[in-house]
Design an enzyme around this catalytic site. Sequence first.
Site, mmCIF file in Angstrom:
data_model
loop_
_atom_site.group_PDB
_atom_site.id
_atom_site.type_symbol
_atom_site.label_atom_id
_atom_site.label_comp_id
_atom_site.label_asym_id
_atom_site.label_seq_id
_atom_site.Cartn_x
_atom_site.Cartn_y
_atom_site.Cartn_z
ATOM 1 N N THR A 97 0.859 -1.179 0.000
ATOM 2 C CA THR A 97 0.000 0.000 0.000
ATOM 3 C C THR A 97 0.895 1.229 0.000
ATOM 4 O O THR A 97 1.571 1.520 0.992
ATOM 5 C CB THR A 97 -0.923 0.017 1.231
ATOM 6 O OG1 THR A 97 -1.772 -1.137 1.192
ATOM 7 C CG2 THR A 97 -1.792 1.270 1.244
ATOM 8 N N LYS A 172 -7.613 0.983 -2.686
ATOM 9 C CA LYS A 172 -7.173 0.622 -1.332
ATOM 10 C C LYS A 172 -7.387 1.785 -0.372
ATOM 11 O O LYS A 172 -7.735 1.581 0.804
ATOM 12 C CB LYS A 172 -5.698 0.209 -1.341
ATOM 13 C CG LYS A 172 -5.138 -0.166 0.035
ATOM 14 C CD LYS A 172 -5.876 -1.339 0.677
ATOM 15 C CE LYS A 172 -5.344 -1.658 2.083
ATOM 16 N NZ LYS A 172 -4.008 -2.270 2.071
ATOM 17 N N LYS A 240 0.183 5.517 8.389
ATOM 18 C CA LYS A 240 0.854 5.702 7.099
ATOM 19 C C LYS A 240 -0.169 5.709 5.977
ATOM 20 O O LYS A 240 -0.159 6.577 5.103
ATOM 21 C CB LYS A 240 1.886 4.591 6.896
ATOM 22 C CG LYS A 240 2.685 4.676 5.598
ATOM 23 C CD LYS A 240 2.092 3.850 4.472
ATOM 24 C CE LYS A 240 2.235 2.366 4.739
ATOM 25 N NZ LYS A 240 1.765 1.542 3.586
#
Length: 287
Positions: A97, A172, A240
């Site tokens: 990701t 995502k 993150k």
Amino acid sequence: MARLAFLGLGVMGAPMAGHLKAAGHDVTVFNRTRAKAEDWAARHDGAWAGTPREAVADADFVMTCVGNDDDLRQICLGADGAFAGMKPGAVFVDHTTVSAAVTRELAQAAQAARLGYVDAPVSGGQAGAENGQLSVMCGGDQGDFDRAAPVIGAYAKICRRMGDVGAGQITKMCNQIAIAGLVQALSESLAFAKKSGLEVEKVVEVISQGAAGSWQMVNRHKTMDQGQFEHGFAVDWMRKDLGICLAAADEVGASLPVTALVDQFYKDVQQMGGGRWDTSSLIARLA
């Protein structure tokens, strides 16, 4: 069966690579901590290499699952990077990701080296990786995706092309946005039930059967109630990801007020010493 390389053997990558080997593929692995690569090769009767470039030699497909944008650049670029060793026509599949920006940057570098590139972040956590039941959201050229999808199927319950390069990462982000708000709402619901004198188990038994039900509610309510937060995807990694979401929202002019708020709640959890707790630990702020 194909000749493959898998780069990155964390809690997600190691079992994913294992599923590829179990499916009959010829798999060579690389990990920055060499001991992990050696251990994986011994357990799965596979091969390991000391650099990404060595690992990808003659591979038809190269899969990677690392930590962040910088990790991905490091593993792809440079004299010992994957792109320097991949044969023309091979397909690079990134399960990390990362930002859509670095995805597009690396896809351009791959194209210049006559390589295919599919961004393919996953959802399903450590359990999904171990059980081969990940949701894989992909971006890239249709032909590259069509070639890679059967290979990805070794660890996927669903694998879909969402659009051109970067579309997988954007999807995502949608996933992480939805999870952040849901886990915060679940945390508030369970904390409210406890402070009101209700039994959490009974509350969940009833409300999970209606419109409030969710995977998080069914699978995490007991451990949230018990203050147990050792179920994989860590708060540090979630922050993150949410940072990526918020930056991308600024680029397209989208408003993510709940996501921004929950990101700050996760910052509170970090300050409580919970950076390695899983994402359900939002409830710890409400105790």
